[in-house]
Design a protein around this motif. Structure first.
Motif, PDB file in Angstrom:
ATOM      1  N   UNK A  17       0.848  -1.194   0.000  1.00 27.88           N
ATOM      2  CA  UNK A  17       0.000   0.000   0.000  1.00 27.88           C
ATOM      3  C   UNK A  17       0.885   1.246   0.000  1.00 27.88           C
ATOM      4  N   UNK A  18       0.694   2.051  -1.007  1.00 28.20           N
ATOM      5  CA  UNK A  18       1.546   3.231  -1.195  1.00 28.20           C
ATOM      6  C   UNK A  18       0.746   4.525  -0.997  1.00 28.20           C
ATOM      7  N   UNK A  19       1.442   5.563  -0.485  1.00 28.94           N
ATOM      8  CA  UNK A  19       0.795   6.876  -0.270  1.00 28.94           C
ATOM      9  C   UNK A  19       1.648   7.984  -0.853  1.00 28.94           C
TER      10      UNK A  19
ATOM     11  N   UNK B 119      -3.456   7.413  -2.749  1.00 33.50           N
ATOM     12  CA  UNK B 119      -3.163   6.071  -2.241  1.00 33.50           C
ATOM     13  C   UNK B 119      -3.321   5.043  -3.363  1.00 33.50           C
ATOM     14  N   UNK B 120      -2.379   4.044  -3.410  1.00 30.49           N
ATOM     15  CA  UNK B 120      -2.434   2.970  -4.424  1.00 30.49           C
ATOM     16  C   UNK B 120      -1.662   1.756  -3.909  1.00 30.49           C
TER      17      UNK B 120
ATOM     18  N   UNK C  57      -1.471   7.605 -11.583  1.00 36.66           N
ATOM     19  CA  UNK C  57      -2.501   8.162 -10.706  1.00 36.66           C
ATOM     20  C   UNK C  57      -2.403   9.700 -10.674  1.00 36.66           C
ATOM     21  N   UNK C  58      -3.539  10.313 -10.264  1.00 33.56           N
ATOM     22  CA  UNK C  58      -3.595  11.784 -10.110  1.00 33.56           C
ATOM     23  C   UNK C  58      -4.013  12.118  -8.690  1.00 33.56           C
ATOM     24  N   UNK C  59      -3.206  12.940  -8.071  1.00 37.85           N
ATOM     25  CA  UNK C  59      -3.496  13.426  -6.713  1.00 37.85           C
ATOM     26  C   UNK C  59      -4.083  14.848  -6.811  1.00 37.85           C
ATOM     27  N   UNK C  60      -5.142  15.111  -6.025  1.00 41.07           N
ATOM     28  CA  UNK C  60      -5.755  16.452  -5.989  1.00 41.07           C
ATOM     29  C   UNK C  60      -5.694  17.001  -4.568  1.00 41.07           C
TER      30      UNK C  60
ATOM     31  N   UNK D 121       3.131   4.261 -10.187  1.00 42.46           N
ATOM     32  CA  UNK D 121       3.574   3.073  -9.441  1.00 42.46           C
ATOM     33  C   UNK D 121       3.928   2.017 -10.496  1.00 42.46           C
ATOM     34  N   UNK D 122       5.147   1.530 -10.440  1.00 39.51           N
ATOM     35  CA  UNK D 122       5.569   0.568 -11.469  1.00 39.51           C
ATOM     36  C   UNK D 122       5.963  -0.763 -10.852  1.00 39.51           C
TER      37      UNK D 122
END
Length: 423
Positions: A332-334, A351-352, A358-361, A386-387
């Motif tokens: 779990x990534x932040x 979070x992913x 991904x797009x953070x707002x 995230x790779x």
């Protein structure tokens, strides 16, 4: 009366002396009627008459006039008798009348005007009432200096004109009249000095013919009563910065007796002090209106109402910086932007747990009261990836004369340690 006392004598009833006007007699009788007689042949007593006649009186009078308020002058009178104007002693009185009339009385006049005076000897048993010819005289008006001075004043303080009389005898007849217009239109004219702010004229006069004003008298003066100056209130602070709490700004110098205040926000009275309170960012206006603008004015301000402004500025926040960490799938990534402050900001899409884009707002929680340092309030977006990181491992096995290649993909998960920073 002369008689021969050898042969004659007066009777006892004879009157030889008298003072009053009238006819009197003396009786003469013969002493010896046997041997004497009157030429007429009679011997009876003889009556002789004598008289005191009324005097022919002449009465005169002179009188000089005087000034009102002074002691009256005394008439000079004289009485004579007969053609020879012989002095005659008699009680003389004086009578007075208004000029042009015949209603004489014994009362000495006191009011200014033109009059007549005549002397009179009232009749007795010895003479008839006799008048002098009327003589004119004048009681002159008393000259008085009247001075009116007036100085400009301010509402609430004395601004009463001063009237000076050169002769206090005239004060009982002094009249003072005020005319003019007050700012509130409550005064036009009257005998009482006005107190409201406005422009006025005061006129003084002596309401009696017994006085005449001197040529250097001043009877009219103009003056004004200015509005009283009221110091305008001030705000204790001109500006605040939004902090989510209520900001209380003291109103310094406010006088609720002289002015009323209106404010769209909240007004607080604490320990005799007035505060304007608000929470949100913006400009706030308080309006102060004089309760009596006819008699009061703001210092250095025009009009009945003035406004004071103060403000609560928006809270300025630095834009969070991008998270430069490397993200590898496998846990779990932040994504955490540097400088993110959860008190004032919200975040989504950060979070992913698997590989992807991904797009953070990041958004302001309260865009009304907060803004970014560049003056904007729009959301801020960040792209992050995230790779998967796969490392192939090959094992070569020999079988007989051939080669068997078995490929085993070993997934190596690298754990990334990142520093998380918050504003």
């Amino acid at each position: 009366v002369s008689i021969d006392t050898n042969t004659m004598q007066f009777t006892e009833s004879s009157v030889f002396e008298a003072t009053d006007v009238g006819t009197y007699f003396v009786a003469v009788q013969l002493k010896d009627t046997a041997n004497y007689r009157w030429i007429s042949g009679s011997t009876e007593p003889v009556t002789l008459l004598w008289s005191i006649l009324p005097p022919d009186l002449h009465v005169s009078v002179t009188l000089s006039g005087w000034i009102y308020g002074n002691q009256p002058n005394t008439p000079a009178t004289g009485v004579t008798s007969g053609d020879l104007n012989e002095a005659f002693t008699a009680e003389v009185s004086c009578e007075y009348a208004i000029a042009g009339t015949t209603a004489f009385t014994a009362t000495v006049p006191t009011e200014a005007g033109d009059y007549l005076v005549r002397a009179v000897v009232y009749g007795t048993k010895n003479y008839q009432t006799t008048y002098s010819d009327p003589v004119s005289f004048t009681i002159s008006p008393r000259e008085v200096k009247l001075t009116v001075t007036a100085s400009d004043g301010v509402y609430g303080s004395a601004a009463i004109p001063v009237v000076t009389l050169g002769d206090e005898l005239a004060r009982a007849y002094l009249t003072i009249t005020y005319t003019g217009k007050s700012n509130d239109d409550t005064f036009a004219a009257g005998a009482t000095a006005p107190v409201a702010a406005g422009s006025y004229t005061v006129t003084a006069a002596i309401g009696s013919a017994n006085f005449v004003l001197s040529s250097d008298s001043v009877t009219v003066a103009s003056y004004t009563i200015a509005k009283q100056s009221v110091a305008a209130p001030e705000m204790g602070e001109q500006s605040f910065v939004f902090g989510g709490d209520s900001k209380k700004n003291e109103v310094v110098g406010y006088n609720e007796v002289l002015a009323e205040v209106t404010f769209a926000g909240e007004l607080l009275n604490e320990n005799g002090k007035l505060f304007a309170a608000a929470t949100n960012a913006g400009e706030y206006v308080l309006t102060f209106t004089l309760r009596d603008s006819d008699n009061y004015t703001w210092t250095n301000e025009e009009g009945a109402a003035i406004t004071l402004t103060w403000s609560i500025g928006k809270l300025v926040l630095n834009r969070p910086a991008a998270d430069e960490s490397e993200f590898i799938s496998g846990s779990n990534l932040t994504y955490q932007p540097v400088g993110f402050d959860e008190i004032w900001m919200t975040i989504s899409g950060n979070e992913a747990n698997k590989a992807g884009e991904y797009t953070v707002t990041v958004s302001l929680k309260d865009a009304t009261n907060c803004e970014w340092a560049d003056g904007t309030t729009a959301d801020i977006t960040y792209n992050w990836v995230v790779r998967n990181d796969l490392i192939p491992v090959y094992i070569v096995l020999g079988v007989g004369g051939g080669i068997l290649i078995l490929g085993i993909a070993v997934l190596v998960t690298q754990m990334v340690i990142r520093k998380r920073r918050k504003v």
